[in-house]
Design an enzyme around this catalytic site. Structure first.
Site, PDB file in Angstrom:
ATOM      1  N   HIS A  34       0.815  -1.128  -0.020  1.00 44.06           N
ATOM      2  CA  HIS A  34      -0.087   0.071  -0.118  1.00 44.06           C
ATOM      3  C   HIS A  34       0.822   1.372   0.015  1.00 44.06           C
ATOM      4  O   HIS A  34       1.726   1.384   0.948  1.00 44.06           O
ATOM      5  CB  HIS A  34      -0.729  -0.029   1.274  1.00 44.06           C
ATOM      6  CG  HIS A  34      -2.110   0.823   1.096  1.00 44.06           C
ATOM      7  ND1 HIS A  34      -3.251   0.361   0.411  1.00 44.06           N
ATOM      8  CD2 HIS A  34      -2.511   1.987   1.369  1.00 44.06           C
ATOM      9  CE1 HIS A  34      -4.064   1.533   0.466  1.00 44.06           C
ATOM     10  NE2 HIS A  34      -3.668   2.500   0.913  1.00 44.06           N
ATOM     11  N   ASP A  36       0.165   5.323  -1.136  1.00 44.29           N
ATOM     12  CA  ASP A  36      -0.838   6.353  -1.668  1.00 44.29           C
ATOM     13  C   ASP A  36      -0.251   7.628  -2.608  1.00 44.29           C
ATOM     14  O   ASP A  36      -0.958   8.540  -2.604  1.00 44.29           O
ATOM     15  CB  ASP A  36      -1.357   7.119  -0.544  1.00 44.29           C
ATOM     16  CG  ASP A  36      -2.824   6.168   0.259  1.00 44.29           C
ATOM     17  OD1 ASP A  36      -3.511   6.104  -0.603  1.00 44.29           O
ATOM     18  OD2 ASP A  36      -2.672   5.900   1.450  1.00 44.29           O
ATOM     19  N   GLU A 138      -8.848   1.409  -2.704  1.00 47.43           N
ATOM     20  CA  GLU A 138      -8.979   1.519  -1.483  1.00 47.43           C
ATOM     21  C   GLU A 138     -10.649   2.173  -1.251  1.00 47.43           C
ATOM     22  O   GLU A 138     -10.847   3.414  -1.261  1.00 47.43           O
ATOM     23  CB  GLU A 138      -8.036   2.591  -0.846  1.00 47.43           C
ATOM     24  CG  GLU A 138      -8.190   2.499   0.648  1.00 47.43           C
ATOM     25  CD  GLU A 138      -7.024   3.120   1.587  1.00 47.43           C
ATOM     26  OE1 GLU A 138      -6.117   3.795   0.635  1.00 47.43           O
ATOM     27  OE2 GLU A 138      -6.864   2.662   2.783  1.00 47.43           O
ATOM     28  N   HIS A 165     -13.387   1.958   3.281  1.00 48.64           N
ATOM     29  CA  HIS A 165     -12.383   2.717   3.997  1.00 48.64           C
ATOM     30  C   HIS A 165     -12.794   2.903   5.228  1.00 48.64           C
ATOM     31  O   HIS A 165     -13.260   2.148   5.963  1.00 48.64           O
ATOM     32  CB  HIS A 165     -12.223   4.200   3.024  1.00 48.64           C
ATOM     33  CG  HIS A 165     -10.810   4.741   3.353  1.00 48.64           C
ATOM     34  ND1 HIS A 165     -11.182   5.927   3.995  1.00 48.64           N
ATOM     35  CD2 HIS A 165      -9.740   4.389   3.756  1.00 48.64           C
ATOM     36  CE1 HIS A 165      -9.952   6.524   4.340  1.00 48.64           C
ATOM     37  NE2 HIS A 165      -8.867   5.537   4.283  1.00 48.64           N
ATOM     38  N   HIS A 206      -9.064  -2.045   7.152  1.00 44.10           N
ATOM     39  CA  HIS A 206     -10.155  -1.079   7.261  1.00 44.10           C
ATOM     40  C   HIS A 206     -11.690  -1.737   7.424  1.00 44.10           C
ATOM     41  O   HIS A 206     -12.394  -0.635   7.910  1.00 44.10           O
ATOM     42  CB  HIS A 206     -10.291  -0.380   5.912  1.00 44.10           C
ATOM     43  CG  HIS A 206      -9.278   0.988   6.017  1.00 44.10           C
ATOM     44  ND1 HIS A 206      -9.296   1.974   6.692  1.00 44.10           N
ATOM     45  CD2 HIS A 206      -8.218   0.978   5.085  1.00 44.10           C
ATOM     46  CE1 HIS A 206      -8.547   2.790   6.338  1.00 44.10           C
ATOM     47  NE2 HIS A 206      -7.693   2.254   5.470  1.00 44.10           N
ATOM     48  N   HIS A 227      -2.848  -2.963   4.395  1.00 42.63           N
ATOM     49  CA  HIS A 227      -1.923  -2.393   5.540  1.00 42.63           C
ATOM     50  C   HIS A 227      -2.598  -2.269   7.022  1.00 42.63           C
ATOM     51  O   HIS A 227      -3.224  -1.539   7.197  1.00 42.63           O
ATOM     52  CB  HIS A 227      -1.526  -0.855   5.019  1.00 42.63           C
ATOM     53  CG  HIS A 227      -3.085  -0.361   4.428  1.00 42.63           C
ATOM     54  ND1 HIS A 227      -4.038  -0.827   3.651  1.00 42.63           N
ATOM     55  CD2 HIS A 227      -3.360   1.098   4.951  1.00 42.63           C
ATOM     56  CE1 HIS A 227      -4.925   0.285   3.669  1.00 42.63           C
ATOM     57  NE2 HIS A 227      -4.673   1.229   4.223  1.00 42.63           N
ATOM     58  N   ASP A 334       2.001   1.831   3.711  1.00 39.96           N
ATOM     59  CA  ASP A 334       1.098   3.195   3.689  1.00 39.96           C
ATOM     60  C   ASP A 334       1.861   4.319   3.655  1.00 39.96           C
ATOM     61  O   ASP A 334       1.626   5.527   4.036  1.00 39.96           O
ATOM     62  CB  ASP A 334       0.327   3.161   4.995  1.00 39.96           C
ATOM     63  CG  ASP A 334      -0.905   3.909   4.770  1.00 39.96           C
ATOM     64  OD1 ASP A 334      -1.163   4.182   3.554  1.00 39.96           O
ATOM     65  OD2 ASP A 334      -1.927   4.159   5.806  1.00 39.96           O
TER      66      ASP A 334
HETATM   67 ZN   LIG Z   1      -5.776   3.070   4.265  1.00 34.86          ZN
END
Ligand SMILES: [Zn+2]
Length: 412
Positions: A34, A36, A138, A165, A206, A227, A334
């Site tokens: 993961h 972003d 995600e 999420h 999540h 993650h 992450d």
């Molecule tokens: Zn996340």
């Protein structure tokens, strides 16, 4: 939680362990679950502009080409994130825009990045020195309760979807929101079945523990946590309870241990909660922004931020190994999705340091390779084989949420 280092490993100098880690990561792909970066590009000073966000230069946050090289990252799941709380646009539009950003970003550096869709792609790209770039969605809100949209996202390259999420959906409860369904609804189960049929990994980072449990009941392929960390070490609702870890050997899935400070350090989690409630009080009590800022600074100097550490991340990895087994652990940093980072894991260049720590704790090369990426490759191959099997016996699902959950169950 750290295990005592055996005498032979203790005798190894820190640099020898790091050298050992670097050599190991040249022979096996390090696959991170993961990152972003595509969202960072969306909200950069030149929004959506993959040329302006030049990865050949030092990027403002945690990720750029030079640091990926130093970190020996072999494959990356780029997060195709969509904000579940946004009110001014359809989720699907933003999701499609994130696919566009990620795909343009990958296409821009053909000498360094390559779009990867299968486990074989990852191994091929690793051999020819390209960072295998996978896409992971995600937030299941992006399908807008449509299995047709889910299939279209698969066609665009999505190889996992985090079921929720931070917001509870019409068909699944989020870890950080209220539990409206007590797990997955019947439509939520159909989403999992259709993901299995497509060969898209079911990502349980999540979601609430009840959704984790329901998904494990339904899924015919191994699941992932792209993650997350271990709840037995840090009692954060985003982490994975031991009761779920214990079910992974049967399912075949993996927890890709994250570096998010509030998930890996109890002290940081408590600080973050205190900072959050102080912020809320401040916003309720003070309207003047300069005064708010002044008081926020006062709070911060009275409550210094604690540090999470690389050793704590290693503790979570060892806990997942102890409870689920070494075949069920991976790494999901992450980076670029977090504002704070553990000491020692400041950006994507630092992955070899984490492996050096585990070498000093006595991990074997075989186990380190599983952690680095062999476990994820196995999970992908199992999911691919399951999809091939299911596609021989099952047509694409046309079931609807109204049909399966009844009219009125959903709110959007
Ligand atoms: Zn996340």
């Amino acid at each position: 939680m750290s295990l005592a280092a055996p005498a032979s490993a203790a005798a190894q100098s820190p640099d020898a362990a790091l050298e050992h880690a670097r050599k190991l990561l040249r022979s096996t792909p390090l696959i991170d679950g993961h990152n972003d970066l595509p969202w960072e590009i969306r909200r950069a000073p030149a929004p959506f502009d993959v040329a302006a966000y030049d990865l050949r230069k030092r990027a403002p946050k945690h990720t750029d080409l030079e640091r990926l090289r130093q970190g020996q990252v072999g494959a990356q799941f780029w997060s195709i994130y969509t904000d579940g709380e946004m009110k001014d646009s359809g989720y699907a539009r933003v999701q499609l825009e994130q696919f566009d950003i990620a795909r343009r970003m990958i296409a821009r550096y053909p000498d360094r990045l390559a779009l990867a869709l299968t486990a074989d792609d990852i191994e091929r790209d690793f051999k020819r020195g390209r960072l295998a770039s996978l896409l992971g969605m995600e937030g299941g809100h992006a399908i807008e309760n449509s299995l047709g949209a889910l299939r279209a996202y698969y066609a665009l390259g999505a190889r996992y979807m985090t079921l929720t999420h931070n917001v509870t959906l019409d068909w699944a409860d989020a870890a950080l929101d209220s539990a409206r369904h007590g797990g997955l609804t019947e439509f939520g189960r159909e989403v999992v079945r259709e993901m299995n049929r497509l060969g898209m990994l079911v990502d349980l980072a999540h979601v609430s523990p009840a959704v984790m449990s329901n998904a494990l009941d339904v899924s015919e392929a191994p699941v992932i946590f792209s993650h997350s960390a271990a709840r037995a070490l840090v009692d954060h609702p985003r982490n994975v309870p031991d009761s779920i870890l214990a079910r992974l050997p049967k399912n075949g899935g993996i927890v890709m241990v994250t570096f998010v400070p509030q998930f890996v350090s109890t002290e940081f989690m408590a600080w973050e909660a205190a900072a959050d409630s102080a912020r809320k009080q401040l916003y309720a009590a003070v309207t003047d922004s300069a005064e708010r800022e002044r008081q926020a600074e006062t709070w911060k100097s009275a409550h210094p931020m604690p540090s999470a550490t690389l050793a704590q991340v290693a503790d979570h990895i060892e806990h997942v190994r102890a409870v689920a087994g070494v075949d069920h652990v991976g790494i999901g940093s992450d980076f670029d999705g977090i504002d704070n980072v553990p000491v020692g894991l400041e950006d994507v260049s630092r992955f070899p340091d984490l492996f050096a720590e585990l070498i000093r704790r006595g991990w074997s090369d075989a186990d380190l390779k599983k952690l680095a990426g062999q476990n994820l490759l196995r999970v992908m191959r199992q999911a691919e084989a399951t999809a091939a099997r299911l596609q021989r016996s099952r047509e694409p699902s046309t079931r609807t949420i109204e049909e399966l959950d009844g009219p009125g169950r959903q709110t959007s």
